[in-house]
Motif scaffolding. Structure first.
Motif, mmCIF file in Angstrom:
data_model
loop_
_atom_site.group_PDB
_atom_site.id
_atom_site.type_symbol
_atom_site.label_atom_id
_atom_site.label_comp_id
_atom_site.label_asym_id
_atom_site.label_seq_id
_atom_site.Cartn_x
_atom_site.Cartn_y
_atom_site.Cartn_z
ATOM 1 N N LYS A 96 0.725 -1.250 -0.360
ATOM 2 C CA LYS A 96 -0.213 -0.452 -0.033
ATOM 3 C C LYS A 96 0.460 1.208 0.036
ATOM 4 N N MET A 102 -0.857 -2.219 -4.707
ATOM 5 C CA MET A 102 -1.563 -3.137 -4.835
ATOM 6 C C MET A 102 -1.543 -3.317 -5.507
ATOM 7 N N ARG A 260 -9.108 -1.736 -2.445
ATOM 8 C CA ARG A 260 -9.227 -0.799 -2.071
ATOM 9 C C ARG A 260 -9.327 -0.239 -0.434
ATOM 10 N N ALA A 263 -7.742 -1.693 1.857
ATOM 11 C CA ALA A 263 -6.159 -1.270 1.450
ATOM 12 C C ALA A 263 -6.300 -0.090 2.595
#
Length: 283
Positions: A96, A102, A260, A263
Motif C-alpha cells: 500500500k 496494491m 481498496r 487497503a
C-alpha cells in the motif's frame, strides 16, 4: 513507462518469482506430489468402474471434473488464504505504501496462483492421458477447447478469491471459505453424475462456477458418448460460457472495490495488533 505499467510489470515479475519459490520449498513440493499421487492412485482403482448406463470408464469421467473443481478450489481458497496471510504479516501494508503497489501485488499474486494451477493440472492430466486412452478424443481440438475453459475459469475464480480474502480478518477465517467450497464439490457432479442428485440440488449447483467448469472440462476431454449422463444429455457450451463470463464480471467488479476498502483500513497499528494476537495464541 507510466506508474501503472511499471506496477503491472513488477507484479508479473513478482508472480514468476513466487511461483519459482514454491518449487524450492520442500514442503510445498512434497504436498503437491503427495496430492497428485493420491489422486492418480484413486483413479487407477476406478478405471474398471463404468458410468451408469454406459460402458465408459468412471475414472476417465472423473478426471475433467476434478480438474475443474481444482480450479475453483485453488482460485478461491488459495488466493484468499495468501491474501489473509500477507495482510497479517504486513506485506499488504508495504504494498500500500508504494505507488500502485496494491495493483502490482494483486497481479503478482494472481499470476503465481494461476501458474501453480496450470502446473497442477499438467501433473494430473499428463499421466491420465496414458492411463485412459479415451481422454481428449479430438486431439488438438480437445486441447484448444480445454485452454479456453481453463482461461475463463481462472478469470472467473481468481478475482473472486481476492475479493473473499479481503473480507477475512485472519488466516484462520479461511475455513469459512473452504467449507462451502467443499460443499459445492459434493453437489457439483465432480465424482458422480449430477443427474443422480435431486433436481433442487442440481439447481443450487448450477448457480456456481464449479459445476460449469467441470462440465466444460468434460466437454473438452470426454467423447460425445459420455454426454448421456449430463443434464439434458448436452454439454451446453453456450450456458457454460455465459455463466463463467458472468462470474468473471462479478469478480472483476468486486475485487478492486473490496481490496481498496481493505487497503484503506490497513495501518501499522492494526498489523502490530494482529501480530500480538498471533504471538499470544502461540504462547
Amino acid at each position: 513507462m507510466n506508474a501503472r505499467t511499471a506496477a503491472l510489470r513488477a507484479g508479473l515479475d513478482r508472480g514468476w518469482i513466487e511461483f519459482k519459490q514454491t518449487w524450492t520449498n520442500r514442503d510445498d513440493v512434497i504436498g503437491q506430489f503427495v496430492f497428485v499421487a493420491l489422486f492418480l492412485g484413486t483413479l487407477f482403482f476406478m478405471r474398471n468402474a463404468t458410468l451408469p448406463g454406459t460402458g465408459f470408464s468412471l475414472g476417465a469421467a472423473t478426471v475433467p471434473g476434478v480438474l475443474g473443481a481444482g480450479i475453483v478450489f485453488n482460485g478461491l481458497n488459495s488466493t484468499a488464504g495468501y491474501l489473509a496471510i500477507d495482510r497479517e504479516d504486513g506485506t499488504l501494508l508495504r504494498a500500500k505504501a508504494t505507488p500502485n503497489g496494491m495493483l502490482g501485488y494483486l497481479v503478482g499474486k494472481t499470476t503465481a496462483v494461476a501458474m501453480a494451477q496450470v502446473t497442477g493440472i499438467l501433473l494430473v492430466l499428463v499421466p491420465c492421458l496414458f492411463l485412459f486412452d479415451s481422454l481428449a478424443p479430438d486431439g488438438v481440438w480437445s486441447y484448444v477447447h480445454l485452454l479456453w475453459v481453463l482461461a475463463l475459469g481462472l478469470v472467473a475464480t481468481l478475482p473472486l478469491g481476492a475479493a473473499l480474502g479481503s473480507l477475512t480478518n485472519s488466516p484462520r477465517s479461511i475455513a469459512l471459505i473452504t467449507l462451502p467450497i467443499m460443499g459445492l464439490g459434493a453437489i457439483s457432479g465432480i465424482f458422480y453424475p449430477i443427474t443422480a442428485l435431486p433436481s433442487w440440488v442440481q439447481g443450487i449447483a448450477q448457480a456456481f462456477p464449479m459445476y460449469w467448469l467441470g462440465l466444460g472440462m468434460r466437454s473438452a476431454l470426454l467423447p460425445d458418448s459420455a454426454v448421456v449422463v449430463e443434464i439434458g444429455q448436452s454439454w451446453r457450451p453456450l450456458p457454460t460460457l455465459a455463466v463463467l463470463v458472468a462470474w468473471s464480471v462479478i469478480g472483476l467488479a468486486l475485487a478492486p472495490v473490496l481490496l481498496r476498502r481493505m487497503a484503506r483500513r490497513e495501518a501499522g497499528s492494526s498489523v502490530a495488533e494482529r501480530r500480538e494476537k498471533a504471538m499470544q495464541r502461540v504462547g
